[in-house]
Every structure is written in C-alpha cells, then in structure tokens.
Design an enzyme around this catalytic site. Sequence first.
Site, PDB file in Angstrom:
ATOM      1  N   GLY A   1      38.226  34.199  16.039  1.00  0.00           N
ATOM      2  CA  GLY A   1      38.795  35.155  16.991  1.00  0.00           C
ATOM      3  C   GLY A   1      37.705  36.009  17.623  1.00  0.00           C
ATOM      4  O   GLY A   1      36.734  35.478  18.182  1.00  0.00           O
TER       5      GLY A   1
ATOM      6  N   GLU B   1      39.470  50.334   6.598  1.00  0.00           N
ATOM      7  CA  GLU B   1      40.511  50.109   7.620  1.00  0.00           C
ATOM      8  C   GLU B   1      41.283  51.396   7.899  1.00  0.00           C
ATOM      9  O   GLU B   1      41.946  51.505   8.932  1.00  0.00           O
ATOM     10  CB  GLU B   1      41.481  49.019   7.156  1.00  0.00           C
ATOM     11  CG  GLU B   1      40.989  47.605   7.366  1.00  0.00           C
ATOM     12  CD  GLU B   1      40.880  47.219   8.834  1.00  0.00           C
ATOM     13  OE1 GLU B   1      41.881  47.297   9.545  1.00  0.00           O
ATOM     14  OE2 GLU B   1      39.780  46.855   9.262  1.00  0.00           O
TER      15      GLU B   1
ATOM     16  N   ARG C   1      35.354  35.241  -2.207  1.00  0.00           N
ATOM     17  CA  ARG C   1      36.222  35.759  -1.159  1.00  0.00           C
ATOM     18  C   ARG C   1      37.291  34.723  -0.808  1.00  0.00           C
ATOM     19  O   ARG C   1      37.017  33.506  -0.789  1.00  0.00           O
ATOM     20  CB  ARG C   1      35.339  36.029   0.060  1.00  0.00           C
ATOM     21  CG  ARG C   1      35.958  36.840   1.171  1.00  0.00           C
ATOM     22  CD  ARG C   1      36.403  38.184   0.719  1.00  0.00           C
ATOM     23  NE  ARG C   1      36.332  39.197   1.763  1.00  0.00           N
ATOM     24  CZ  ARG C   1      37.221  40.172   1.890  1.00  0.00           C
ATOM     25  NH1 ARG C   1      38.251  40.262   1.073  1.00  0.00           N
ATOM     26  NH2 ARG C   1      37.073  41.086   2.817  1.00  0.00           N
ATOM     27  N   GLY C   2      38.496  35.177  -0.490  1.00  0.00           N
ATOM     28  CA  GLY C   2      39.559  34.282  -0.043  1.00  0.00           C
ATOM     29  C   GLY C   2      39.212  33.662   1.303  1.00  0.00           C
ATOM     30  O   GLY C   2      38.504  34.263   2.112  1.00  0.00           O
TER      31      GLY C   2
ATOM     32  N   HIS D   1      33.594  44.095   1.690  1.00  0.00           N
ATOM     33  CA  HIS D   1      32.696  43.579   0.659  1.00  0.00           C
ATOM     34  C   HIS D   1      33.107  42.153   0.347  1.00  0.00           C
ATOM     35  O   HIS D   1      34.273  41.839   0.149  1.00  0.00           O
ATOM     36  CB  HIS D   1      32.685  44.477  -0.570  1.00  0.00           C
ATOM     37  CG  HIS D   1      34.031  44.943  -0.989  1.00  0.00           C
ATOM     38  ND1 HIS D   1      34.744  45.898  -0.283  1.00  0.00           N
ATOM     39  CD2 HIS D   1      34.819  44.571  -2.013  1.00  0.00           C
ATOM     40  CE1 HIS D   1      35.905  46.092  -0.869  1.00  0.00           C
ATOM     41  NE2 HIS D   1      35.986  45.294  -1.916  1.00  0.00           N
TER      42      HIS D   1
ATOM     43  N   TYR E   1      48.694  47.435   7.410  1.00  0.00           N
ATOM     44  CA  TYR E   1      47.827  47.404   6.221  1.00  0.00           C
ATOM     45  C   TYR E   1      47.065  48.733   6.115  1.00  0.00           C
ATOM     46  O   TYR E   1      47.060  49.386   5.060  1.00  0.00           O
ATOM     47  CB  TYR E   1      46.842  46.222   6.299  1.00  0.00           C
ATOM     48  CG  TYR E   1      45.759  46.335   5.253  1.00  0.00           C
ATOM     49  CD1 TYR E   1      46.015  45.986   3.929  1.00  0.00           C
ATOM     50  CD2 TYR E   1      44.497  46.850   5.566  1.00  0.00           C
ATOM     51  CE1 TYR E   1      45.033  46.141   2.954  1.00  0.00           C
ATOM     52  CE2 TYR E   1      43.523  47.007   4.600  1.00  0.00           C
ATOM     53  CZ  TYR E   1      43.796  46.642   3.301  1.00  0.00           C
ATOM     54  OH  TYR E   1      42.837  46.798   2.332  1.00  0.00           O
TER      55      TYR E   1
ATOM     56  N   SER F   1      40.371  51.937   1.775  1.00  0.00           N
ATOM     57  CA  SER F   1      39.683  50.972   2.629  1.00  0.00           C
ATOM     58  C   SER F   1      39.135  51.617   3.890  1.00  0.00           C
ATOM     59  O   SER F   1      39.731  52.561   4.435  1.00  0.00           O
ATOM     60  CB  SER F   1      40.691  49.892   3.026  1.00  0.00           C
ATOM     61  OG  SER F   1      40.256  49.199   4.166  1.00  0.00           O
TER      62      SER F   1
ATOM     63  N   PHE G   1      39.651  35.407   5.028  1.00  0.00           N
ATOM     64  CA  PHE G   1      38.769  36.444   5.577  1.00  0.00           C
ATOM     65  C   PHE G   1      37.616  35.784   6.348  1.00  0.00           C
ATOM     66  O   PHE G   1      37.171  34.691   6.010  1.00  0.00           O
ATOM     67  CB  PHE G   1      38.241  37.338   4.451  1.00  0.00           C
ATOM     68  CG  PHE G   1      39.353  38.033   3.713  1.00  0.00           C
ATOM     69  CD1 PHE G   1      39.929  39.184   4.228  1.00  0.00           C
ATOM     70  CD2 PHE G   1      39.857  37.515   2.532  1.00  0.00           C
ATOM     71  CE1 PHE G   1      40.988  39.808   3.573  1.00  0.00           C
ATOM     72  CE2 PHE G   1      40.905  38.129   1.870  1.00  0.00           C
ATOM     73  CZ  PHE G   1      41.477  39.278   2.390  1.00  0.00           C
TER      74      PHE G   1
ATOM     75  N   ARG H   1      51.056  38.172 -11.619  1.00  0.00           N
ATOM     76  CA  ARG H   1      52.421  37.704 -11.390  1.00  0.00           C
ATOM     77  C   ARG H   1      52.751  36.620 -12.414  1.00  0.00           C
ATOM     78  O   ARG H   1      51.867  35.866 -12.837  1.00  0.00           O
ATOM     79  CB  ARG H   1      52.540  37.086  -9.991  1.00  0.00           C
ATOM     80  CG  ARG H   1      52.369  38.084  -8.872  1.00  0.00           C
ATOM     81  CD  ARG H   1      52.787  37.421  -7.564  1.00  0.00           C
ATOM     82  NE  ARG H   1      52.584  38.340  -6.457  1.00  0.00           N
ATOM     83  CZ  ARG H   1      51.482  38.374  -5.703  1.00  0.00           C
ATOM     84  NH1 ARG H   1      50.499  37.517  -5.935  1.00  0.00           N
ATOM     85  NH2 ARG H   1      51.362  39.235  -4.715  1.00  0.00           N
TER      86      ARG H   1
ATOM     87  N   ALA I   1      45.916  44.912  17.563  1.00  0.00           N
ATOM     88  CA  ALA I   1      45.089  46.127  17.653  1.00  0.00           C
ATOM     89  C   ALA I   1      43.896  45.885  16.743  1.00  0.00           C
ATOM     90  O   ALA I   1      44.064  45.567  15.572  1.00  0.00           O
ATOM     91  CB  ALA I   1      45.861  47.361  17.199  1.00  0.00           C
TER      92      ALA I   1
HETATM   93  N1  GDD Z   1      40.102  36.805   9.272  1.00  0.00           N
HETATM   94  C1  GDD Z   1      39.535  36.517  10.439  1.00  0.00           C
HETATM   95  N2  GDD Z   1      39.579  35.239  10.912  1.00  0.00           N
HETATM   96  N3  GDD Z   1      38.913  37.502  11.113  1.00  0.00           N
HETATM   97  C2  GDD Z   1      38.291  37.189  12.277  1.00  0.00           C
HETATM   98  C3  GDD Z   1      38.306  35.894  12.796  1.00  0.00           C
HETATM   99  C4  GDD Z   1      38.988  34.865  12.087  1.00  0.00           C
HETATM  100  O1  GDD Z   1      39.034  33.706  12.497  1.00  0.00           O
HETATM  101  N4  GDD Z   1      37.603  35.903  13.967  1.00  0.00           N
HETATM  102  C5  GDD Z   1      37.170  37.149  14.151  1.00  0.00           C
HETATM  103  N5  GDD Z   1      37.590  37.940  13.145  1.00  0.00           N
HETATM  104  C6  GDD Z   1      37.354  39.387  13.011  1.00  0.00           C
HETATM  105  C7  GDD Z   1      38.610  40.210  12.793  1.00  0.00           C
HETATM  106  O2  GDD Z   1      39.289  40.421  14.037  1.00  0.00           O
HETATM  107  C8  GDD Z   1      37.997  41.479  12.198  1.00  0.00           C
HETATM  108  O3  GDD Z   1      37.546  42.329  13.238  1.00  0.00           O
HETATM  109  C9  GDD Z   1      36.758  40.972  11.432  1.00  0.00           C
HETATM  110  O4  GDD Z   1      36.561  39.620  11.859  1.00  0.00           O
HETATM  111  C10 GDD Z   1      36.895  41.012   9.930  1.00  0.00           C
HETATM  112  O5  GDD Z   1      38.122  40.436   9.553  1.00  0.00           O
HETATM  113  P1  GDD Z   1      38.478  40.113   8.006  1.00  0.00           P
HETATM  114  O6  GDD Z   1      37.380  39.356   7.376  1.00  0.00           O
HETATM  115  O7  GDD Z   1      39.834  39.495   8.002  1.00  0.00           O
HETATM  116  O8  GDD Z   1      38.453  41.534   7.296  1.00  0.00           O
HETATM  117  P2  GDD Z   1      38.995  42.982   7.759  1.00  0.00           P
HETATM  118  O9  GDD Z   1      37.815  43.763   8.236  1.00  0.00           O
HETATM  119  O10 GDD Z   1      40.159  42.867   8.645  1.00  0.00           O
HETATM  120  O11 GDD Z   1      39.513  43.589   6.380  1.00  0.00           O
HETATM  121  C11 GDD Z   1      38.791  43.454   5.162  1.00  0.00           C
HETATM  122  O12 GDD Z   1      38.020  44.608   4.919  1.00  0.00           O
HETATM  123  C12 GDD Z   1      38.774  45.803   4.695  1.00  0.00           C
HETATM  124  C13 GDD Z   1      37.776  46.927   4.491  1.00  0.00           C
HETATM  125  O13 GDD Z   1      37.365  47.399   5.737  1.00  0.00           O
HETATM  126  C14 GDD Z   1      39.800  43.210   4.036  1.00  0.00           C
HETATM  127  O14 GDD Z   1      39.112  42.908   2.846  1.00  0.00           O
HETATM  128  C15 GDD Z   1      40.642  44.438   3.795  1.00  0.00           C
HETATM  129  O15 GDD Z   1      41.499  44.217   2.661  1.00  0.00           O
HETATM  130  C16 GDD Z   1      39.701  45.614   3.516  1.00  0.00           C
HETATM  131  O16 GDD Z   1      40.431  46.778   3.278  1.00  0.00           O
END
Ligand code: GDD
Length: 327
Positions: free
Chosen positions: A215, A131, A188-189, A183, A153, A129, A192, A35, A284
């Site tokens: 969560g 997801e 990582r941001g 991954h 998403y 993904s 996540f 951007r 969900a």
């Molecule tokens: N972010 C987050 N924060 N997630 C939490 C938390 C919290 O405080 N507590 C529990 N979780 C749980 C979420 O509910 C989810 O089940 C799991 O942790 C992982 O969440 P994320 O790390 O946010 O990743 P994601 O699995 O939803 O998605 C990531 O992986 C995908 C591939 O499967 C992202 O990188 C996506 O862009 C990617 O496509």
Amino acid sequence: MDKKRALITGITGQDGSYLAEFLISKGYDVHGIVRRVALEDPDNRLTRIAAVRDQLTLHAASMESYASIHQVVGAVKPNECYHLAAQSFVSYSFDDEFSTINANINGTHYLLAAVKNIVPDCRFYFAGSSEMFGKVAEVPQRESTPFHPRSTYGISKVAGFDLTRNYREAYGLHASNGILFNHEAPRRGHEFVTRKITAGVARIRAGRATQLPLGNLEAKRDWGHAREYVQAMWLMLQQEQPDDYVVATGETHSVREFAELAFKFAGLDYKDYVVVDRQLYRPAEVNLLLGDATKAHERLDWTRKITFADLVREMVETDCRLLGVPL
Ligand code: GDD
C-alpha cells in the site's frame, strides 16, 4: 524465597513470546492466558512459545469474559501482570470496528478490575501504542504529546491507556503504560508490513513469487526490535512508582526505505518487484511516527542497541533460511 509469578496475556504473540523467554531467564514463574482453541491446536497456534512451552503454565480463558479472567487471576495470583492481548492489526480495525473496540477495551477493563479485586499489590503493564498519537500534534512524539488516534484500534488503545491511568489514580494500583512504537522481529505476523516485505523477498528469491503488492510506501515508522522492547516493559514494573513511558528508537524510515533495504540484502532491486495496490491504503493513515524515548532512557536506563539495518537483515535472513534460500 518464592519465585515471582508473572501473568502474560497475548503470550502466543511476538511480544508475549519474547517477554516469556526474558522472564524465564530472570527466574520468574511464568503463566500465560491463551484461547482454548490454541491449546487444542498447539502445532499452529503455539509455535512462538514452543521452545519454552514446558517452562510455562498456560491457562485457557477468553479476554471477552470477565468471569474467565477473574478465574485465572485468582488461580495465579500474579506479582506482575503484562497485558499484551489485543486485536493489534490496524487494517482489520477498519473492517470490523465494533469487534476491535469491544474486545480491546473490555479485555483491558476486565483484567484491571480482576487485578484490583483479587491482587491489588500486583504490578500491571498495559501495552499502549504510538498509534494513539495518530495524526501527530508534534514531532517527535513524547509522553506529553496529545493523542489523536486515526483508527478504532488507536481509539481502543487510548481507552486502555486511560483505564490503566485511572486505576492507578483512583485505586492506587501500580499500573504503568508503555507507549511502544512499532517493534518487529522474525516472529512478526505476516499481516504487518515489515514481515510481509521480508517474507515476500524470500518468496521472490525462492522463485515462488514475482511481485510484492504494497500500500502506502511513504508512511514513516519508528521501527525497533521486539526483543529489546519487552525488556522496557519489565523495567517499568521494577520502578518504585508506576508511570507512562515512550519506547522508541528516535529514528524514522519510510515503508519504501524498509523495502529497498530488505531487497538489497537479498541482492535484489525493490523497484523490479514492488507494485503499489491502492486497495491496501487505509481510510485514515498515520503518516509519520517518530518517538522521543528520553524518559525511558533516563529513568529506566533503557536504550535500543539493535539498529534498523540489523533488524531488517535479521528478518530477511530468517525468512530466506525458512524457504531454503539462505543469503
Ligand atoms: N500491513 C501493511 N500491509 N501495511 C502497509 C502495507 C501493506 O501491504 N503497505 C504499506 N503499509 C503501511 C501502512 O499503511 C502503515 O502506514 C505502515 O505500513 C505500517 O503498517 P503495519 O506494519 O500494519 O503496522 P502499524 O504501524 O499500522 O501498527 C503496528 O504498530 C503499532 C505501533 O505504532 C502494530 O503493531 C500495532 O499493533 C502497534 O500498536
């Protein structure tokens, strides 16, 4: 022979930065779409690619504008195009469904159309993904597992997957989909869960926090290391035929297990610090992801080498070092 040219969207992100480094090491001429605001604020927005910034060519463009994508593809004329840019945080997609759908689907469509029109021989990678499997139809998930996304998403990724496959079938594009399971890496941001946990551990160790709100601790993910996953993207584009591949470790762990191990590496007990905040639950949830990467193993000769424990340790070590409290 001229260097191969690669164009990466999302080059400033975790995967984009590892992929850029990997392609540079392979001798590619690497271009990235960013951007305009990122170019104006490099100290904050280009940190992940700072180390290789002078070996890259960055182009300001918006994934939401066909004209700007068309312009960059025409200027670069890439041999390989890696489309990683997306609104990638699942939780945001519940807060702003329309932006996630519009930006993710249109961005993919614009880029595919520009590639087809300008450089039809360019090899194309789409970042699909796990997801997309969402409410999983079978365990483990493989290329043939039906999709049942649980967020806009996930829906936007299914649409991107279908668009990519359709450009392959309708126009003969060498277009492949990676179905990448989660991954992670020290890059990582912070939104996540893995990075939230490892940065939280570091803050607690440094005396800057006393609690870590999370969560759903029971959600299970197949977590690998981003540095290894970008190599699978490249391998897909080196195949004679385009195809779709699951990229995963074949191991699943709960958020609770991740937290337990991360705190343990820092000499702490997660039970003393982690508090469950129901507000962080998703409307969900995707409860269980576990990938079967047999096809990637057999056809791409790709296997992960970095273990779950090594990944968690590297992330905790890095965050603790960043806060001046090394392990
Ligand atoms: N972010 C987050 N924060 N997630 C939490 C938390 C919290 O405080 N507590 C529990 N979780 C749980 C979420 O509910 C989810 O089940 C799991 O942790 C992982 O969440 P994320 O790390 O946010 O990743 P994601 O699995 O939803 O998605 C990531 O992986 C995908 C591939 O499967 C992202 O990188 C996506 O862009 C990617 O496509």
